[in-house]
Design a protein around this motif. Structure first.
Motif, PDB file in Angstrom:
ATOM      1  N   THR A   3       0.824  -1.211   0.000  1.00  0.00           N
ATOM      2  CA  THR A   3       0.000   0.000   0.000  1.00  0.00           C
ATOM      3  C   THR A   3       0.858   1.262   0.000  1.00  0.00           C
ATOM      4  O   THR A   3       0.485   2.274  -0.601  1.00  0.00           O
ATOM      5  CB  THR A   3      -0.955   0.020   1.206  1.00  0.00           C
ATOM      6  OG1 THR A   3      -0.192  -0.069   2.409  1.00  0.00           O
ATOM      7  CG2 THR A   3      -1.935  -1.145   1.133  1.00  0.00           C
ATOM      8  N   PHE A   4       2.015   1.215   0.669  1.00  0.00           N
ATOM      9  CA  PHE A   4       2.918   2.370   0.664  1.00  0.00           C
ATOM     10  C   PHE A   4       3.399   2.641  -0.753  1.00  0.00           C
ATOM     11  O   PHE A   4       3.431   3.792  -1.214  1.00  0.00           O
ATOM     12  CB  PHE A   4       4.104   2.102   1.595  1.00  0.00           C
ATOM     13  CG  PHE A   4       4.901   3.321   1.964  1.00  0.00           C
ATOM     14  CD1 PHE A   4       5.712   3.951   1.030  1.00  0.00           C
ATOM     15  CD2 PHE A   4       4.851   3.831   3.257  1.00  0.00           C
ATOM     16  CE1 PHE A   4       6.462   5.073   1.374  1.00  0.00           C
ATOM     17  CE2 PHE A   4       5.581   4.956   3.605  1.00  0.00           C
ATOM     18  CZ  PHE A   4       6.399   5.580   2.662  1.00  0.00           C
ATOM     19  N   ALA A   5       3.781   1.562  -1.463  1.00  0.00           N
ATOM     20  CA  ALA A   5       4.256   1.723  -2.839  1.00  0.00           C
ATOM     21  C   ALA A   5       3.162   2.255  -3.758  1.00  0.00           C
ATOM     22  O   ALA A   5       3.424   3.070  -4.652  1.00  0.00           O
ATOM     23  CB  ALA A   5       4.779   0.391  -3.368  1.00  0.00           C
ATOM     24  N   ASP A  43       0.022   3.779  -2.758  1.00  0.00           N
ATOM     25  CA  ASP A  43      -0.774   4.940  -2.343  1.00  0.00           C
ATOM     26  C   ASP A  43      -0.070   5.850  -1.343  1.00  0.00           C
ATOM     27  O   ASP A  43      -0.665   6.841  -0.899  1.00  0.00           O
ATOM     28  CB  ASP A  43      -2.095   4.470  -1.724  1.00  0.00           C
ATOM     29  CG  ASP A  43      -2.900   3.595  -2.680  1.00  0.00           C
ATOM     30  OD1 ASP A  43      -3.055   4.014  -3.847  1.00  0.00           O
ATOM     31  OD2 ASP A  43      -3.325   2.507  -2.274  1.00  0.00           O
ATOM     32  N   GLY A  44       1.147   5.514  -0.955  1.00  0.00           N
ATOM     33  CA  GLY A  44       1.866   6.331   0.001  1.00  0.00           C
ATOM     34  C   GLY A  44       1.586   5.932   1.441  1.00  0.00           C
ATOM     35  O   GLY A  44       0.862   4.978   1.708  1.00  0.00           O
ATOM     36  N   PRO A  45       2.169   6.654   2.398  1.00  0.00           N
ATOM     37  CA  PRO A  45       1.975   6.317   3.805  1.00  0.00           C
ATOM     38  C   PRO A  45       0.541   6.549   4.264  1.00  0.00           C
ATOM     39  O   PRO A  45      -0.237   7.220   3.596  1.00  0.00           O
ATOM     40  CB  PRO A  45       2.947   7.242   4.531  1.00  0.00           C
ATOM     41  CG  PRO A  45       3.101   8.398   3.603  1.00  0.00           C
ATOM     42  CD  PRO A  45       3.009   7.831   2.218  1.00  0.00           C
ATOM     43  N   ASN A  46       0.207   5.966   5.406  1.00  0.00           N
ATOM     44  CA  ASN A  46      -1.106   6.140   6.041  1.00  0.00           C
ATOM     45  C   ASN A  46      -2.238   5.552   5.227  1.00  0.00           C
ATOM     46  O   ASN A  46      -3.404   5.961   5.361  1.00  0.00           O
ATOM     47  CB  ASN A  46      -1.396   7.623   6.313  1.00  0.00           C
ATOM     48  CG  ASN A  46      -0.352   8.271   7.181  1.00  0.00           C
ATOM     49  OD1 ASN A  46       0.126   7.661   8.150  1.00  0.00           O
ATOM     50  ND2 ASN A  46       0.041   9.470   6.855  1.00  0.00           N
ATOM     51  N   SER A  47      -1.932   4.577   4.391  1.00  0.00           N
ATOM     52  CA  SER A  47      -2.993   3.955   3.593  1.00  0.00           C
ATOM     53  C   SER A  47      -3.293   2.530   4.031  1.00  0.00           C
ATOM     54  O   SER A  47      -4.287   1.951   3.579  1.00  0.00           O
ATOM     55  CB  SER A  47      -2.615   3.973   2.109  1.00  0.00           C
ATOM     56  OG  SER A  47      -1.362   3.371   1.894  1.00  0.00           O
TER      57      SER A  47
END
Length: 258
Positions: A244-246, A248-252
């Motif tokens: 998910t970081f890859a 949509d970025g952090p906090n996803s």
């Protein structure tokens, strides 16, 4: 049943939340062997609880702990002291063994064994009226658990000054020394601690525990980091988190602790 400690856990075991450990030995919350054991037992309960994301340690609105129960120590001889030293030292350092983030919410006096306990927390929030210190030298003793941790926190020279003199410091000096992390109005201490702890409710618990293990490993930190980092790749949280970081970025990611 604990006599001097209360522990509030999340209402639902399957829902992660913040635990609150209260020291409750009025009027001064002096630390004797029984209170130390009860705090350690409560900390162990938190460590094993899958629903606890962070732990707050608190006394009450007036005092965190005014220090050691000197009347108990006054009757010991060297043999009796040696017999209890290891267990008491471990109990006072119990917060370092809690894998979740911990915060000491400190009002009023935080002295002696009370400060030694608080030094084991990851974060310390104090009211602007606090007095902190390790005055055991004035009773012909030394801190049993706090010297090394204090030295690592504020440096050996400053730690020696506090231990050798036994003097108290106020909130302003404590903040300058790096002894505390946040200073607020006395009435806001618990609220501020809850706000700090709340940020970990949605965090990845296995990763937090791994990071804490590295911090607590001292000179073995590099090798511990290799072990902990590698082990995380067997967790659902790391697999989900990296994807998910890859994308949509952090906090996803929504972490499950597995």
């Amino acid at each position: 049943m604990a006599e001097f400690v209360t522990l509030e856990l999340p209402a639902e075991p399957t829902t992660r939340g913040v635990a609150l450990l209260r020291i409750d030995r009025p009027p001064l919350n002096l630390v004797d062997a029984q209170l130390a054991r009860e705090v350690a037992a409560a900390a162990a309960t938190v460590a094993d609880h899958p629903g606890v994301s962070a732990l707050i340690v608190y006394g009450d609105e007036r005092v965190f702990s005014a220090g050691d129960e000197m009347s108990e120590l006054a009757v010991l001889d060297a043999g009796q002291a040696a017999a209890m030293a290891a267990d008491l030292q471990a109990a006072l350092g119990c917060l370092t063994r809690v894998p979740q983030p911990t915060v000491a919410a400190i009002t009023g006096y935080c002295l002696g064994a009370g400060l030694e306990l608080a030094l084991g927390a990851d974060h310390r929030i104090v009211g602007d009226n606090v007095k902190l210190g390790l005055p055991q030298i004035k009773a012909g003793l030394i801190p049993l658990s706090g010297i090394r941790r204090l030295s690592l926190l504020i440096g050996a020279s400053r730690a020696k000054d506090l231990v050798y003199t036994g003097r108290f410091v106020d909130a302003e000096e404590a903040a300058k020394l790096g002894l505390v992390d946040e200073v607020v109005a006395p009435d806001d201490v618990l609220t501020a601690a809850r706000a700090w702890a709340a940020q970990f409710v949605t965090a990845a618990p296995r990763a937090l525990a791994a990071a804490k293990a590295v911090f607590e490993s001292g000179p073995h930190g590099h090798s511990t980091a290799v072990t902990e980092w590698s082990a995380l790749f067997d967790t659902d949280d790391a697999r989900l988190g990296t994807r998910t970081f890859a994308a949509d970025g952090p906090n996803s990611a929504t972490f499950t602790g597995k």
